[in-house]
Design a protein around this motif. Structure first.
Motif, PDB file in Angstrom:
ATOM      1  N   ASN A 100      48.414 -21.669  61.692  1.00 40.05           N
ATOM      2  CA  ASN A 100      47.525 -20.845  60.871  1.00 40.05           C
ATOM      3  C   ASN A 100      48.265 -20.493  59.581  1.00 40.05           C
ATOM      4  O   ASN A 100      49.487 -20.647  59.478  1.00 40.05           O
ATOM      5  N   GLU A 101      47.517 -19.990  58.622  1.00 40.77           N
ATOM      6  CA  GLU A 101      48.175 -19.516  57.402  1.00 40.77           C
ATOM      7  C   GLU A 101      47.392 -18.354  56.792  1.00 40.77           C
ATOM      8  O   GLU A 101      46.179 -18.223  56.989  1.00 40.77           O
ATOM      9  N   ILE A 102      48.125 -17.511  56.081  1.00 44.65           N
ATOM     10  CA  ILE A 102      47.539 -16.375  55.380  1.00 44.65           C
ATOM     11  C   ILE A 102      48.323 -16.172  54.083  1.00 44.65           C
ATOM     12  O   ILE A 102      49.523 -16.458  54.040  1.00 44.65           O
ATOM     13  N   THR A 103      47.635 -15.713  53.058  1.00 42.10           N
ATOM     14  CA  THR A 103      48.271 -15.543  51.763  1.00 42.10           C
ATOM     15  C   THR A 103      48.080 -14.122  51.260  1.00 42.10           C
ATOM     16  O   THR A 103      46.975 -13.589  51.277  1.00 42.10           O
ATOM     17  N   LEU A 104      49.180 -13.527  50.819  1.00 40.55           N
ATOM     18  CA  LEU A 104      49.149 -12.203  50.192  1.00 40.55           C
ATOM     19  C   LEU A 104      49.267 -12.396  48.684  1.00 40.55           C
ATOM     20  O   LEU A 104      50.207 -13.032  48.201  1.00 40.55           O
ATOM     21  N   HIS A 105      48.302 -11.850  47.948  1.00 38.24           N
ATOM     22  CA  HIS A 105      48.300 -11.977  46.494  1.00 38.24           C
ATOM     23  C   HIS A 105      48.728 -10.661  45.853  1.00 38.24           C
ATOM     24  O   HIS A 105      48.146  -9.611  46.129  1.00 38.24           O
ATOM     25  N   TYR A 106      49.743 -10.721  45.028  1.00 42.58           N
ATOM     26  CA  TYR A 106      50.130  -9.576  44.209  1.00 42.58           C
ATOM     27  C   TYR A 106      49.470  -9.762  42.840  1.00 42.58           C
ATOM     28  O   TYR A 106      49.805 -10.698  42.108  1.00 42.58           O
ATOM     29  N   GLU A 107      48.544  -8.887  42.490  1.00 47.93           N
ATOM     30  CA  GLU A 107      47.829  -9.049  41.225  1.00 47.93           C
ATOM     31  C   GLU A 107      48.775  -9.008  40.030  1.00 47.93           C
ATOM     32  O   GLU A 107      48.611  -9.741  39.065  1.00 47.93           O
TER      33      GLU A 107
END
Length: 398
Positions: free
Chosen positions: A338-345
């Motif tokens: 699985n994969e997940i992405t955290l975005h820092y604006e």
């Protein structure tokens, strides 16, 4: 391009004797040439160039060779090997007043400094009024300097060194001298010289001052050049080195994994992406960045697992910790990859070296199923925008 300082393969070796008598023994041992000393390399095979009008910061820990380099450039000492080419008149704010004769009056010492710098007496006479106004020590200028207070002595030494219209000015931690009014006067003069295009070598332990004043920086360590280039980048690398107190190379042995092979889930890969979604190890201040985590799920029967990602500075200060429980975001949880992405604006932390901790927790974000500390190192880079840890979005008004 015109270089006013050109240093090539410069080495300075000092002879260290354990006993003063050993120096005599060695001098008398002409036939056998027996050595009674050990050699200490204060500088070893360094090369760099400084363009006309540049301001170069020289940084490094005590004993790195900074003072030796300045003394070589000013001609106080001579190199053991290599060469230095200096074009122009050099004025140095090293040990203020080091060339003063304590029995001479202030006026006599001003002329003495002019002689040392090769300035004719009639030319120095034209500078006397400006030096006296700058030093502001009144009638004491006609008294022997051994009668001066420390403040008066420093003001005269600084005024003499900075008002001789140098082509190259060397400053060694000597800008903040005297009382507040004199410090302000010194900074005004320093700024004036920069604006006139005077080449400046600025040695300081204050990295923020180096960032403010200098386009380039030279980092010395144990007599060798560790890095030479853009001041902001070199200062960031040196600061990281100081925080880690180990070699500047990243030490992967620092990585710690908790609960590996737990038969529930395991983090497999961490990828840092820049603002245009390219894989990177460097992000830019105030730009978007993302962290993609790939993980393998072995046991699907875990209720509401949590993904956590934290940023730490290289000296282990906790900068920012986020997790999917606080943000109410359910993570993918199917058997397999699985994969997940955290975005820092916006990456709001200031330049330097950092690393990510990545973890999979139970539903309360308390029990680590798989926790990797120092999972991935990265750099934040950009212009000198402020000091501290974060740049908080802001504006000024009146």
């Amino acid at each position: 391009m015109e270089y006013v300082i050109d240093v090539k393969n410069l080495t300075k070796v000092y002879k260290i004797y354990n006993n003063p008598k050993d120096r005599v023994k060695e001098a008398l041992s002409l036939i056998r040439k027996h050595k009674y000393h050990r050699e200490f390399y204060s500088l070893e095979n360094i090369s760099f160039q400084v363009r006309k009008g540049e301001t170069l910061g020289v940084i490094g820990k005590n004993g790195a060779g900074k003072s030796t380099l300045l003394k070589l450039i000013t001609g106080i000492i001579t190199p053991t090997f290599g060469e230095i080419k200096v074009c122009g008149k050099v004025s140095a704010l090293l040990e203020l007043g080091a060339g003063f004769n304590m029995d001479y009056t202030g006026i006599e010492n001003i002329y003495l400094q002019g002689t040392i710098l090769g300035i004719p007496k009639d030319e120095m006479e034209g500078k006397i009024s400006e030096i006296l106004d700058f030093a502001d020590i009144g009638e004491f200028i006609s008294q022997p300097v051994k009668m001066y207070s420390t403040g008066m002595f420093v003001r005269l030494a600084f005024a003499t060194a900075i008002n001789v219209e140098p082509d190259i000015l060397i400053v060694d931690e000597a800008l903040a001298v005297g009382d507040l009014q004199f410090q302000l006067k010194c900074m005004d003069k320093f700024t004036e010289l920069m604006e006139k295009g005077v080449t400046i070598l600025f040695v300081s332990h204050d990295l923020n001052a180096v960032r403010r004043f200098c386009e380039k920086a030279l980092w010395l360590h144990k007599g060798r050049i560790m890095e030479y280039g853009d001041a902001q980048i070199v200062c960031e690398h040196y600061e990281s080195f100081l925080k880690k107190k180990i070699n500047v190379q990243k030490d992967e042995t620092d990585k710690v994994v908790l609960n590996k092979n737990n038969n529930i889930a395991e983090v497999k890969e961490i990828i840092l992406l820049n603002s245009i979604n390219e894989e990177t190890d460097t992000v830019i201040i105030n730009e978007r960045a993302s962290v993609k985590v790939k993980y393998e799920v072995i046991n699907e029967d875990i209720k509401a697992p949590v993904m956590g990602i934290a940023i730490y500075s290289v000296d282990n200060k906790y900068i920012c910790g986020l997790n999917t429980l606080l943000d109410k975001y359910p993570i993918p949880w199917k058997k397999g990859i699985n994969e997940i992405t955290l975005h820092y604006e916006k990456m709001l932390i200031l330049g330097g070296e950092y690393y990510f901790d990545v973890a999979i927790f139970d539903q309360t974000a308390t029990v680590p199923i798989n926790y990797i500390s120092k999972a991935k190192g990265f750099w934040v880079k950009g212009k000198y925008l402020g000091e501290g840890v974060f740049i908080i979005p802001h504006e000024w008004s009146n």
